[in-house]
Design an enzyme around this catalytic site. Structure first.
Site, mmCIF file in Angstrom:
data_model
loop_
_atom_site.group_PDB
_atom_site.id
_atom_site.type_symbol
_atom_site.label_atom_id
_atom_site.label_comp_id
_atom_site.label_asym_id
_atom_site.label_seq_id
_atom_site.Cartn_x
_atom_site.Cartn_y
_atom_site.Cartn_z
ATOM 1 N N HIS A 108 0.297 7.993 3.776
ATOM 2 C CA HIS A 108 0.999 7.398 4.910
ATOM 3 C C HIS A 108 2.492 7.722 4.948
ATOM 4 O O HIS A 108 3.211 7.203 5.800
ATOM 5 C CB HIS A 108 0.795 5.886 4.887
ATOM 6 C CG HIS A 108 -0.649 5.498 4.769
ATOM 7 N ND1 HIS A 108 -1.572 5.775 5.753
ATOM 8 C CD2 HIS A 108 -1.343 4.901 3.760
ATOM 9 C CE1 HIS A 108 -2.765 5.346 5.359
ATOM 10 N NE2 HIS A 108 -2.653 4.814 4.161
ATOM 11 N N ASP A 167 0.853 -1.190 0.000
ATOM 12 C CA ASP A 167 0.000 0.000 0.000
ATOM 13 C C ASP A 167 0.886 1.238 0.000
ATOM 14 O O ASP A 167 1.345 1.695 1.042
ATOM 15 C CB ASP A 167 -0.924 -0.002 1.217
ATOM 16 C CG ASP A 167 -1.977 1.111 1.130
ATOM 17 O OD1 ASP A 167 -1.771 2.054 0.331
ATOM 18 O OD2 ASP A 167 -2.973 1.029 1.849
#
Length: 307
Positions: A215, A210
């Site tokens: 993030h 991911d």
């Protein structure tokens, strides 16, 4: 573009071949904190030499935590691939869904559930078939439910439902969908566990597939309304399952039948998760909060059904 729920729901399922090996499993385990010593262990204990912990990190003893299914074959629902397919569309583990255009800055993970049909091998290949199972209109947002089913030569392995919350994409006239909330037991938890999240946890976890910049990239996080990058919801999901399996199921990953949660809030790298768990017949109910923010909710409606 506006959501076309009928087009999304009628689209043909997409199948892709996925593969993983012990290195992928070990990397995932490290990304959810394996190899670190939990605070409740006696002073002087070391996860680096503990036989139970080595089952997550040492290839000769390796087993696979069921939540690995969410990244097997880099199957993250937020991995952007095949953007040109079908003229653009929402991408989920190689699935391009006509009728939906997902802006990553507007996307949050709403919830996740996994049903295990048998233990996940540490080395495997499988066919994963993914489709849009539901599209719900929440008014100011949309919820997209992606269903992925994986099977190998020996039969079904897992079924996974991913609920994606897309801000600003509601109001298209669709069904509102379920809104059930699970009440916590009216008694003290049987276990309360603390799990520190390392400062680099999101950077390590994203190597399992991911790569959403939410993030890692502060500028992108700001576009999504956060003052700094947040931890992947699926990382908190994995950290919690490992804590519950290790503490309440004697580390026996094969006992897990289903694992579901609703993502109730964000986690920032460097914070500490408080996992409260209640034993019930054939299942564990849990709630997860962020200690440093006055126990702000992180995971809710969290249930592990087990053998």
């Amino acid at each position: 573009m506006p959501i076309d729920a009928d087009k999304a729901l009628s689209a043909e399922p997409r199948s892709t071949e996925i593969a993983w090996d012990p290195k992928d499993v070990q990397l995932y385990h490290l990304g959810i904190g394996a190899g670190t010593t939990p605070p409740e262990w006696p002073a002087g204990s070391s996860a680096a030499t503990d036989p139970g912990e080595l089952r997550y990190t040492l290839e000769s003893r390796l087993h696979t935590l069921p939540s690995f299914a969410t990244v097997a074959g880099s199957g993250s629902p937020f991995t952007q691939r095949n953007r040109e397919a079908e003229g653009g569309g929402a991408t989920a583990g190689g699935l391009s869904a006509p009728g939906i255009e997902v802006d990553l800055a507007a996307v949050l993970h709403g919830g996740q559930s996994i049903t295990l049909h048998r233990p996940i091998p540490v080395h495997g290949t499988a066919t994963q078939t993914t489709r849009i199972a539901a599209v719900y209109d929440k008014g100011k947002a949309a919820v997209i439910v992606l269903r992925s089913e994986a099977a190998d030569a020996d039969g079904p392995l897992w079924t996974s439902d991913t609920r994606i919350f897309v801000k600003g994409e509601g109001g298209f006239g669709g069904e509102r969908g379920p809104s059930h909330r699970l009440e916590l037991p009216d008694r003290a938890p049987d276990h309360t566990l603390l799990r520190p999240v390392r400062e680099d946890q999101a950077l390590l976890y994203r190597l399992s597939g991911d790569r959403n910049p939410l993030h890692a990239d502060p500028e992108f996080a700001a576009l999504a309304g956060f003052d700094r990058p947040i931890l992947h919801g699926l990382c908190s999901y994995g950290i919690t399952l490992k804590a519950l399996v290790d503490t309440l199921l004697n580390g026996e990953v094969a006992r897990v039948r289903t694992y579901s949660t609703r993502f109730a809030g964000v986690v920032f790298p460097g914070e500490t998760l408080r996992v409260r768990a209640w034993r019930q017949r054939g299942r564990i109910q849990a709630a997860v909060t962020a200690v440093e923010r006055e126990d702000a909710p992180v995971l809710a409606d969290t249930v592990v059904e087990h053998h």
